[in-house]
Design an enzyme around this catalytic site. Structure first.
Site, short mmCIF file in Angstrom:
data_model
loop_
_atom_site.label_atom_id
_atom_site.label_comp_id
_atom_site.label_asym_id
_atom_site.label_seq_id
_atom_site.Cartn_x
_atom_site.Cartn_y
_atom_site.Cartn_z
N LYS A 96 -6.39 -12.61 7.26
CA LYS A 96 -6.11 -13.97 6.78
C LYS A 96 -6.87 -14.94 7.64
O LYS A 96 -7.16 -14.66 8.81
CB LYS A 96 -4.62 -14.28 6.89
CG LYS A 96 -4.15 -15.40 6.00
CD LYS A 96 -3.86 -14.86 4.63
CE LYS A 96 -3.29 -15.88 3.69
NZ LYS A 96 -2.68 -15.22 2.53
N GLY A 98 7.81 -25.15 -5.79
CA GLY A 98 6.38 -25.12 -5.47
C GLY A 98 5.61 -25.10 -6.76
O GLY A 98 5.76 -24.19 -7.57
N GLY A 146 2.08 -25.40 -7.29
CA GLY A 146 0.63 -25.27 -7.16
C GLY A 146 0.16 -24.20 -8.13
O GLY A 146 0.78 -23.99 -9.18
N ASN A 147 -0.91 -23.51 -7.77
CA ASN A 147 -1.49 -22.50 -8.67
C ASN A 147 -0.44 -21.49 -9.11
O ASN A 147 -0.23 -21.27 -10.31
CB ASN A 147 -2.68 -21.82 -7.98
CG ASN A 147 -3.21 -20.64 -8.77
OD1 ASN A 147 -2.62 -19.56 -8.80
ND2 ASN A 147 -4.32 -20.84 -9.46
N GLY A 204 2.95 -21.45 -8.89
CA GLY A 204 4.11 -21.99 -9.58
C GLY A 204 3.81 -22.43 -11.01
O GLY A 204 4.59 -22.17 -11.93
#
Ligand code: GLU
Length: 415
Positions: free
Chosen positions: A105, A217, A219-220, A222
């Site tokens: 990461k 959430g 974003g992408n 959710g």
């Protein structure tokens, strides 16, 4: 409130699995730490002409099963320990879906919401210049994570190709489709989660059609969860929230309209025909399915006793603390743990790498079919362990993944 350190949590989760698996001390210690980690400063010229120094990270947690793989998070609260935890979870994630990759990461402490497109491009290129020596298709392959996008991946790929003087689309995944991205990568995280949810519904004997869901959430992950859980499973969207708050209507909201509103206005605030709720309230709503889809540490020992959903499908990484896990388990909330539920993203990233290597691209239905196969198999592997060992689903997922990574370390003669 005790200080929250996601890496300490990741280590504690591993410790519990190591004990149950009877791992020897050397293997256990090896798996508690990143194999390699990098920290660097990134001088970037801002639009006002001033130079700003950003702090960047890349952690290569474990490469026993293959090149390390994992996203890049650009977030004001990203710390070295957050990235370490996320890299550990990537290791267990690639193992649980059984793809030939390790875990890694990266990230930058920054607030992309306050940066122009040109500033973001300069930061993306600076980051790639800093990591170019340590990434490659056979070493470590980055991808998007919170607040990073296909466009950012495109700039990074371009910078890498300028540096090496050749095409290497497989050096990064989550690219735009015209530059070697895969069909189906955009919604892959949510889609994989919905496939896992479908299997959970089957084994639990719950017909999810017309049942309610709440999404924390937006974003992408959710947004696509709202659309796909409705499209594939017939779930009704009762509530959704983003960092500024949420909306709720138990009769159901139109997921397409909610997503369009969010994309147009930048937030969910003021959405017509719904009452306002806070993020905290949303988590405690009486719904069948909850999708924690934002950041870490939102379900803790203080709110876990009040969580009423039947299934929590964790599209975020690390949303639930170990204390909360025990409470949810005791209260019969079925958790599809993060590194299983959200493994669809990295699975399609892996498909993207395969297509880049062959320079031959698959149609969307083939991506969906292969993703479904991977997620379904992974879900049932974990579910069998859950039944056999009588542990919660997260511990079951750890037992599956840690055993696989430990075996690879042993076969290589590391331990
Ligand atoms: N950032 C995503 C995750 O947490 C995707 C990683 C990838 O595609 O490599 O799983």
């Amino acid at each position: 409130m005790p200080e929250f350190n996601p890496f300490k949590i990741a280590q504690a989760q591993l410790d519990a699995a190591a004990v149950r698996l009877g791992l020897d001390p050397a293997t256990h210690e090896l798996l508690r730490w990143p194999q390699i980690e990098f920290k660097f400063t990134l001088p970037v010229e801002m639009d006002d002409g001033k130079i700003r120094i950003f702090h960047g990270y890349r952690v290569q947690y474990n490469s026993a099963r293959g090149p390390t793989k994992g996203g890049l998070r650009w977030h004001p609260e990203a710390t070295f320990d957050t990235i370490r935890a996320l890299a550990a979870w990537m290791t267990w994630k690639t193992a649980v879906v059984d793809i030939p990759l390790g875990g890694g990461k990266g990230g930058v402490t920054c607030n992309p919401k306050e940066m122009s497109e040109r500033e973001k491009q300069r930061l993306a290129r600076a980051y790639m210049r800093a990591v170019a020596r340590i990434v490659s298709v056979s070493k470590d392959v980055p991808a998007p994570d919170v607040y990073t996008t296909p466009q950012i991946m495109a700039w990074m790929m371009d910078e890498y190709e300028v540096l090496v003087g050749e095409h290497h689309p497989g050096v990064i995944t989550g690219k735009p489709i015209p530059l070697g991205g895969s069909e189906g990568r955009g919604d892959a995280t949510a889609r994989g989660g919905v496939y896992a949810l479908r299997e959970a519904g089957r084994v639990l004997g719950i017909d999810l059609k017309d049942k309610t869901m709440a999404i924390q959430g937006f974003g992408n992950a959710g947004q696509f969860a709202a659309l796909l859980a409705h499209e594939i499973m017939g779930l009704k969207l009762a509530a959704a929230s983003d960092s500024r708050g949420g909306i709720y209507n138990p009769k159901g909201l139109d997921p397409r309209q909610v997503v369009d509103y969010k994309l147009k206005k930048g937030s969910l605030q003021g959405y017509p025909g719904a009452e306002a709720v806070t993020n905290e309230q949303l988590l405690e709503l009486d719904v069948t399915v909850l999708f924690p889809s934002a950041l870490e540490n939102v379900i803790t020992e203080s709110n876990a006793p009040k969580i009423k959903c039947r299934i929590s499908c964790e599209l975020a990484n690390g949303p639930t603390t170990p204390e909360a896990d025990e409470i949810l388990y005791a209260n019969n909330v079925f958790v599809i743990p993060d590194f299983l539920a959200n493994a669809g993203g990295v699975t399609v990233s892996y498909f993207e790498q395969v297509q880049n290597t062959y320079n031959f691209y698959w149609p969307l239905d083939e991506v969906h079919r292969r993703l479904d196969e991977k997620m379904t198999r992974a879900f049932h592997g974990v579910y069998q362990m859950y039944q056999r060992e009588k542990v919660n689903m997260r511990q079951a997922a750890y037992l599956v993944s840690v055993a696989r990574v430990a075996e690879a370390c042993k076969l290589r003669g590391w331990v």
